[in-house]
Design an enzyme around this catalytic site. Sequence first.
Site, short mmCIF file in Angstrom:
data_model
loop_
_atom_site.label_atom_id
_atom_site.label_comp_id
_atom_site.label_asym_id
_atom_site.label_seq_id
_atom_site.Cartn_x
_atom_site.Cartn_y
_atom_site.Cartn_z
N ARG A 63 1.13 -0.97 -0.26
CA ARG A 63 0.19 0.28 0.08
C ARG A 63 0.92 1.26 0.04
O ARG A 63 0.57 2.34 -0.86
CB ARG A 63 -1.07 0.03 1.30
CG ARG A 63 -2.28 -1.09 1.12
CD ARG A 63 -2.12 -1.38 2.41
NE ARG A 63 -1.41 -1.92 3.08
CZ ARG A 63 -1.67 -3.95 2.46
NH1 ARG A 63 -2.52 -3.76 1.75
NH2 ARG A 63 -0.23 -4.18 3.27
N THR A 64 1.36 1.05 0.91
CA THR A 64 2.48 2.46 0.70
C THR A 64 3.46 2.81 -0.22
O THR A 64 3.31 3.94 -0.67
CB THR A 64 3.27 2.31 2.16
OG1 THR A 64 2.96 2.51 3.19
CG2 THR A 64 4.72 3.96 1.97
N LYS A 91 25.24 -6.86 -2.33
CA LYS A 91 26.69 -6.87 -2.09
C LYS A 91 27.93 -6.00 -1.25
O LYS A 91 28.62 -5.85 -0.83
CB LYS A 91 27.41 -6.43 -3.55
CG LYS A 91 26.31 -6.67 -4.75
CD LYS A 91 27.15 -5.73 -6.32
CE LYS A 91 26.21 -6.79 -7.16
NZ LYS A 91 27.02 -5.81 -8.69
N ARG A 113 11.59 3.79 3.41
CA ARG A 113 11.57 2.24 4.65
C ARG A 113 12.56 2.08 4.99
O ARG A 113 13.52 1.58 4.17
CB ARG A 113 10.12 2.08 4.27
CG ARG A 113 10.15 0.69 4.59
CD ARG A 113 8.70 -0.18 4.28
NE ARG A 113 7.55 0.60 4.61
CZ ARG A 113 5.98 0.54 4.75
NH1 ARG A 113 6.17 -0.82 4.87
NH2 ARG A 113 4.80 1.36 5.17
N HIS A 143 4.94 6.06 11.47
CA HIS A 143 4.62 6.41 9.88
C HIS A 143 3.89 7.49 9.59
O HIS A 143 2.71 7.19 9.59
CB HIS A 143 4.31 4.61 9.46
CG HIS A 143 4.18 4.87 8.38
ND1 HIS A 143 4.26 5.37 7.11
CD2 HIS A 143 3.74 3.24 8.24
CE1 HIS A 143 4.04 4.05 6.13
NE2 HIS A 143 3.17 3.26 6.72
#
Length: 313
Positions: A63-64, A91, A113, A143
Amino acid sequence: MSVTFEPFDSKGRLRHLLTLDGMPRDTLVALLDRAQALLDGDVRNERLAGIAICTLFFEPSTRTRLSFQRAAQRLGADVLGFDASTSSTTKGETALDTFRNIEAMGVRGFVVRHAADGAVAALARAAAPDVAVLNAGDGRTAHPTQGLLDMLTLRQAKGADFSGLRVAIVGDVKHSRVARSDLQALRTLGAGEIRVCGPERLLPDDGTLAGCEVGDDLDAALDGVDAVMMLRLQRERMEEGLVDSLEDYHRDFGLDARRLRRAAPDAVVLHPGPMNRGVEISDEVADGPQSLILQQVRNGVAVRMAVLETLLG
């Protein structure tokens, strides 16, 4: 786990959005007002034409991430998607080096995020003066856009005056960045009564719940409330043994139609997603007439448009 909120640049404009903690009420309300205006008609514009925005997600999201991409596209921005699983982070490249390299390509907005508390704030501190960083969820910390879209959804259902609003937040608050942002926003908007309910082992003891009515009796927490905000049981963040079993959790803290009848007749139900159906919420509630869960998702695009406009427009 608190984040120092540095809201404004030297010209008095909102520069980064890292948290709702400490955000002035006028600023928060202005973002909600702008999001509602976008929903009411100004849906698509080109205010960010020619500006590059990167969705820098080091954790999975549906969703975000998609709603930020949709919001940026509606504003005419160039959107770059970043997938940690196929990037040089596999890596050994650090998040900061990744950020700086993408910034060097002329990207002006970063939607980030990250699993670590404070990781997004660290990138914001390293950002160039003309670069904006938006926290799309970091660890258990914050959030903010989810908090904003939840407030917009509540405001649409219950009106702008929160002083008489009784809200219950239920579930795994300890591991929830959404709960923290919702609590901060509810306090800023002057919510009349905030009840928090969950297993004692899933409630934080760091001051997050100051001023809330806290308990582990869901039936009591639901009595007469105007809104119920259910939280996902975040098994990926918790230690072993915090929940005896999913069946026991649903029995004690799951919201079903029978329990929902304890709330006010016109009470609404919210959930940030993804839902664990049959654990914290039943199908009949999630898909029922009092559920605003899909409305939250729709509101998310407008809220994120408002934030991107404000930071980068």
